[in-house]
Design a protein around this motif. Structure first.
Motif, PDB file in Angstrom:
ATOM      1  N   ASN A 160       0.822  -1.214   0.000  1.00 57.09           N
ATOM      2  CA  ASN A 160       0.000   0.000   0.000  1.00 57.09           C
ATOM      3  C   ASN A 160       0.853   1.261   0.000  1.00 57.09           C
ATOM      4  N   LYS A 161       1.900   1.236   0.787  1.00 57.90           N
ATOM      5  CA  LYS A 161       2.754   2.420   0.911  1.00 57.90           C
ATOM      6  C   LYS A 161       3.442   2.757  -0.397  1.00 57.90           C
ATOM      7  N   PHE A 162       3.862   1.719  -1.106  1.00 54.74           N
ATOM      8  CA  PHE A 162       4.613   1.951  -2.335  1.00 54.74           C
ATOM      9  C   PHE A 162       3.749   1.811  -3.586  1.00 54.74           C
ATOM     10  N   ASN A 163       2.447   1.681  -3.402  1.00 58.89           N
ATOM     11  CA  ASN A 163       1.532   1.672  -4.541  1.00 58.89           C
ATOM     12  C   ASN A 163       1.924   0.612  -5.564  1.00 58.89           C
ATOM     13  N   THR A 164       2.129  -0.612  -5.103  1.00 58.20           N
ATOM     14  CA  THR A 164       2.554  -1.671  -6.002  1.00 58.20           C
ATOM     15  C   THR A 164       1.396  -2.114  -6.889  1.00 58.20           C
ATOM     16  N   CYS A 165       1.742  -2.644  -8.039  1.00 60.18           N
ATOM     17  CA  CYS A 165       0.712  -3.089  -8.985  1.00 60.18           C
ATOM     18  C   CYS A 165       0.008  -4.351  -8.480  1.00 60.18           C
ATOM     19  N   TYR A 166       0.768  -5.211  -7.810  1.00 66.53           N
ATOM     20  CA  TYR A 166       0.216  -6.428  -7.219  1.00 66.53           C
ATOM     21  C   TYR A 166       0.790  -6.557  -5.817  1.00 66.53           C
ATOM     22  N   PRO A 167       0.106  -7.243  -4.936  1.00 69.75           N
ATOM     23  CA  PRO A 167       0.636  -7.418  -3.582  1.00 69.75           C
ATOM     24  C   PRO A 167       2.022  -8.054  -3.616  1.00 69.75           C
ATOM     25  N   LEU A 168       2.924  -7.530  -2.795  1.00 71.49           N
ATOM     26  CA  LEU A 168       4.273  -8.070  -2.716  1.00 71.49           C
ATOM     27  C   LEU A 168       4.263  -9.453  -2.082  1.00 71.49           C
ATOM     28  N   ASN A 169       5.031 -10.363  -2.669  1.00 70.85           N
ATOM     29  CA  ASN A 169       5.205 -11.686  -2.080  1.00 70.85           C
ATOM     30  C   ASN A 169       6.433 -11.743  -1.188  1.00 70.85           C
ATOM     31  N   ASN A 170       7.353 -10.804  -1.405  1.00 70.48           N
ATOM     32  CA  ASN A 170       8.559 -10.725  -0.594  1.00 70.48           C
ATOM     33  C   ASN A 170       9.131  -9.322  -0.702  1.00 70.48           C
ATOM     34  N   SER A 171       9.993  -8.981   0.214  1.00 70.23           N
ATOM     35  CA  SER A 171      10.564  -7.626   0.230  1.00 70.23           C
ATOM     36  C   SER A 171      11.592  -7.420  -0.874  1.00 70.23           C
ATOM     37  N   SER A 172      12.172  -8.510  -1.389  1.00 68.21           N
ATOM     38  CA  SER A 172      13.233  -8.366  -2.392  1.00 68.21           C
ATOM     39  C   SER A 172      12.718  -7.764  -3.687  1.00 68.21           C
ATOM     40  N   ASP A 173      11.429  -8.001  -4.018  1.00 72.33           N
ATOM     41  CA  ASP A 173      10.869  -7.373  -5.222  1.00 72.33           C
ATOM     42  C   ASP A 173      10.927  -5.849  -5.111  1.00 72.33           C
ATOM     43  N   LEU A 174      10.556  -5.349  -3.970  1.00 73.18           N
ATOM     44  CA  LEU A 174      10.570  -3.912  -3.739  1.00 73.18           C
ATOM     45  C   LEU A 174      11.993  -3.378  -3.701  1.00 73.18           C
ATOM     46  N   ILE A 175      12.871  -4.066  -2.987  1.00 73.18           N
ATOM     47  CA  ILE A 175      14.249  -3.605  -2.863  1.00 73.18           C
ATOM     48  C   ILE A 175      14.940  -3.582  -4.219  1.00 73.18           C
ATOM     49  N   SER A 176      14.745  -4.625  -5.015  1.00 74.67           N
ATOM     50  CA  SER A 176      15.352  -4.672  -6.346  1.00 74.67           C
ATOM     51  C   SER A 176      14.883  -3.503  -7.197  1.00 74.67           C
ATOM     52  N   TYR A 177      13.595  -3.204  -7.106  1.00 65.56           N
ATOM     53  CA  TYR A 177      13.066  -2.101  -7.894  1.00 65.56           C
ATOM     54  C   TYR A 177      13.683  -0.771  -7.467  1.00 65.56           C
ATOM     55  N   LEU A 178      13.784  -0.557  -6.168  1.00 64.19           N
ATOM     56  CA  LEU A 178      14.359   0.683  -5.666  1.00 64.19           C
ATOM     57  C   LEU A 178      15.821   0.830  -6.073  1.00 64.19           C
ATOM     58  N   VAL A 179      16.576  -0.257  -5.952  1.00 63.68           N
ATOM     59  CA  VAL A 179      17.987  -0.218  -6.346  1.00 63.68           C
ATOM     60  C   VAL A 179      18.121   0.172  -7.805  1.00 63.68           C
ATOM     61  N   SER A 180      17.316  -0.452  -8.667  1.00 55.31           N
ATOM     62  CA  SER A 180      17.406  -0.159 -10.097  1.00 55.31           C
ATOM     63  C   SER A 180      16.959   1.260 -10.416  1.00 55.31           C
ATOM     64  N   MET A 181      15.954   1.741  -9.691  1.00 54.24           N
ATOM     65  CA  MET A 181      15.472   3.096  -9.927  1.00 54.24           C
ATOM     66  C   MET A 181      16.524   4.136  -9.558  1.00 54.24           C
ATOM     67  N   TYR A 182      17.181   3.948  -8.415  1.00 54.36           N
ATOM     68  CA  TYR A 182      18.227   4.889  -8.015  1.00 54.36           C
ATOM     69  C   TYR A 182      19.386   4.860  -9.012  1.00 54.36           C
ATOM     70  N   ALA A 183      19.761   3.656  -9.442  1.00 55.37           N
ATOM     71  CA  ALA A 183      20.855   3.534 -10.411  1.00 55.37           C
ATOM     72  C   ALA A 183      20.508   4.223 -11.722  1.00 55.37           C
ATOM     73  N   SER A 184      19.268   4.046 -12.177  1.00 54.03           N
ATOM     74  CA  SER A 184      18.824   4.678 -13.418  1.00 54.03           C
ATOM     75  C   SER A 184      18.874   6.194 -13.313  1.00 54.03           C
ATOM     76  N   ALA A 185      18.417   6.728 -12.170  1.00 55.27           N
ATOM     77  CA  ALA A 185      18.430   8.177 -11.976  1.00 55.27           C
ATOM     78  C   ALA A 185      19.848   8.720 -12.029  1.00 55.27           C
ATOM     79  N   ALA A 186      20.799   7.987 -11.468  1.00 55.22           N
ATOM     80  CA  ALA A 186      22.194   8.425 -11.497  1.00 55.22           C
ATOM     81  C   ALA A 186      22.779   8.318 -12.898  1.00 55.22           C
ATOM     82  N   GLN A 187      22.495   7.222 -13.584  1.00 58.30           N
ATOM     83  CA  GLN A 187      23.073   6.992 -14.914  1.00 58.30           C
ATOM     84  C   GLN A 187      22.596   8.038 -15.914  1.00 58.30           C
ATOM     85  N   TYR A 188      21.340   8.440 -15.804  1.00 59.78           N
ATOM     86  CA  TYR A 188      20.761   9.383 -16.770  1.00 59.78           C
ATOM     87  C   TYR A 188      20.431  10.721 -16.106  1.00 59.78           C
TER      88      TYR A 188
END
Length: 484
Positions: free
Chosen positions: A271-299
């Motif tokens: 709910n907090k992160f407005n996910t498209c489907y309910p999270l089954n584990n925290s790693s889905d969220l963490i992976s997404y955040l890591v990639s998002m931060y990396a993308s913001a830095a790269q571009y």
């Protein structure tokens, strides 16, 4: 500004990378000149509209399937797509130059519009513009269909960088034979395409007189570059933007895990992160955040600088993106294969970063590739075939006419050539530059340092062409003197 930056951990808009939920670095971050979020935000019809110009014509070349073997199947061919723009060309009689953009891990459709550096400079060079699509991407598919081409290791085995640059050599020679044999060729590429451009110049110096390799991490193989280099620069970028933002992200990982471990914790995070489907584990969220931060830095392009603006403020509120169904494309499939075969870039996360430590583990990576493709990666092949170790000692003796450009805010710059190797193998760095920024279209809002970077690159290329014409004239004079 800092308030906006805090919102980085609340809403996420888009991820440039496809990253496994079970291991956040199982897939190597994309090497692409144009960020995917930029094409989505500003032009939903980016790829299709880019070919609407009457100046850009589409052609197909009957390309050899296997340049390095003489088995019967090696003689099969496929239709390789390429684009040409004759608008600025000075013509065959003047031996006007050819600018060849070497396509990378994506369809070639958006290149004429999105990668405007060569178009912006075509008139001053009287250049013919050529854009070549990389095999197995876009419409340049062997074996008749993508399904057939990617079916198994036997058909996908022809999908590698050596075959790709041999494609480029054969096609460029075809173009020269068709239009102007004496026209000098300069090859261009960004990111993975920049790697191809530099390697092309080294492998085919008789075809191209020079190369501009933008944001090309040709040293991010073996142990030449520290494995944690990429994410150390991501961390530095965020820390320079805001120490408070850096601290917030650093502390967020344990906070996420704490919430996830509680009853209904995953529902709270969903709910907090407005996910498209309910999270089954925290790693889905963490992976997404890591990639998002990396993308913001790269571009992190000017003038908006998404890190400084705050990613949410930059993109605006969006529909759900976390835990969304993956949009599998030829790019995601193709890049996965390339990194599972030869483009083994050993990226890991060290202890000195705003992320949870996750060291590079080749065995884990290789197991995933073996499971998916039935092949084991060859982590040392790139440096065996193209080199990389002791690059200054090696290239200053036999290489020439390569520009390596890097923006030092780009995490991939850690694996780039950042110092001049010789008088003609030049490194051009910009402190505030980001991934492939110099080969994008010029804008009125471009900072002066970017304007000067591009100016320096064009001056170097003009020097190459001037020298080529002088050498050609001297050679013609010699032939005249000694002709019977």
């Amino acid at each position: 500004m800092e308030k906006q930056q805090h919102t980085l951990i609340i809403f996420i808009f888009i991820s440039t990378y496809v990253i496994s939920s079970t291991h956040p670095l199982m897939v190597i971050p994309r090497l692409s000149p144009i960020p995917e979020w930029e094409t989505i935000l500003y032009n939903n019809n980016f790829a299709s509209s880019s070919l609407s110009s009457d100046d850009v014509k589409t052609f197909y070349y009957n390309q050899t399937l296997d340049h390095f073997n003489y088995k019967p199947q090696s003689y099969q061919t496929f239709q390789q797509r390429y684009l040409m723009n004759f608008k600025y060309w000075g013509g065959a009689n003047s031996s006007a130059p050819i600018f060849a953009y070497l396509g990378a891990e994506a369809p070639i459709d958006g290149s004429p519009e999105g990668l405007g550096f060569i178009t912006d400079n075509a008139a001053s060079f009287n250049a013919l513009l050529l854009y070549i699509e990389h095999r197995y991407y876009g419409k340049s598919i062997p074996f008749g269909s993508r399904e057939e081409a990617l079916k198994n290791a036997s058909t996908i085995g022809y999908f590698n960088s050596a075959q790709a640059i041999a494609d480029y050599a054969e096609l460029i020679i075809h173009i020269k034979n068709t239009y102007s044999l004496k026209s000098p060729v300069i090859v261009f590429g960004g990111s993975y395409g920049g790697m191809l451009a530099s390697w092309f110049r080294l492998k085919y110096p008789h075809v191209a007189i020079g190369a501009l390799a933008s944001s090309a991490p040709i040293l991010y193989f073996d142990d030449i570059t520290p494995h944690d280099g990429y994410f150390s620069i991501v961390t530095r970028d965020f820390r320079e933007a805001s120490e408070t933002c850096y601290e917030t992200i650093f502390k967020s990982w344990s906070a996420i895990e704490t919430v996830a471990s509680q009853p209904n914790g995953l529902s709270i995070l969903s709910n907090k992160f407005n996910t498209c489907y309910p999270l089954n584990n925290s790693s889905d969220l963490i992976s997404y955040l890591v990639s998002m931060y990396a993308s913001a830095a790269q571009y992190n392009h000017p003038p908006t600088y998404p890190i400084y603006a705050g990613v949410v403020a930059f993109t605006g509120n969006a529909t759900c993106k976390v835990n969304a169904p993956q949009n599998v494309t030829d790019t995601t499939q193709g890049w996965r294969w390339q990194t599972c075969s030869e483009m083994v870039i050993p990226i890991g996360i060290g202890n000195d970063s705003m992320f949870t430590a996750d060291p590079y583990n080749f065995e884990s990576f290789a197991n995933g590739c073996q499971k998916e493709f039935g092949v084991t990666p060859r982590p040392h092949w790139v440096t065996t075939y193209y080199g990389g170790h002791d690059i200054t000692l090696v290239l200053q003796r036999f290489g020439s006419n390569i520009i390596f450009s890097n923006g030092l805010r780009d995490p991939y710059s850690i694996g780039g050539v950042l110092n001049n190797i010789s008088d003609s193998i030049i490194a051009i760095n910009t402190v505030n530059g980001s991934h492939c920024l110099d080969i994008l279209s010029a804008k009125e809002t471009d900072p002066e340092w970017l304007v000067q970077q591009r100016k320096k690159e064009t001056e170097i290329m003009k020097g190459w062409i001037t020298q080529y014409y002088a050498d050609l004239a001297a050679l013609n004079e010699t032939w005249t003197l000694f002709s019977p």
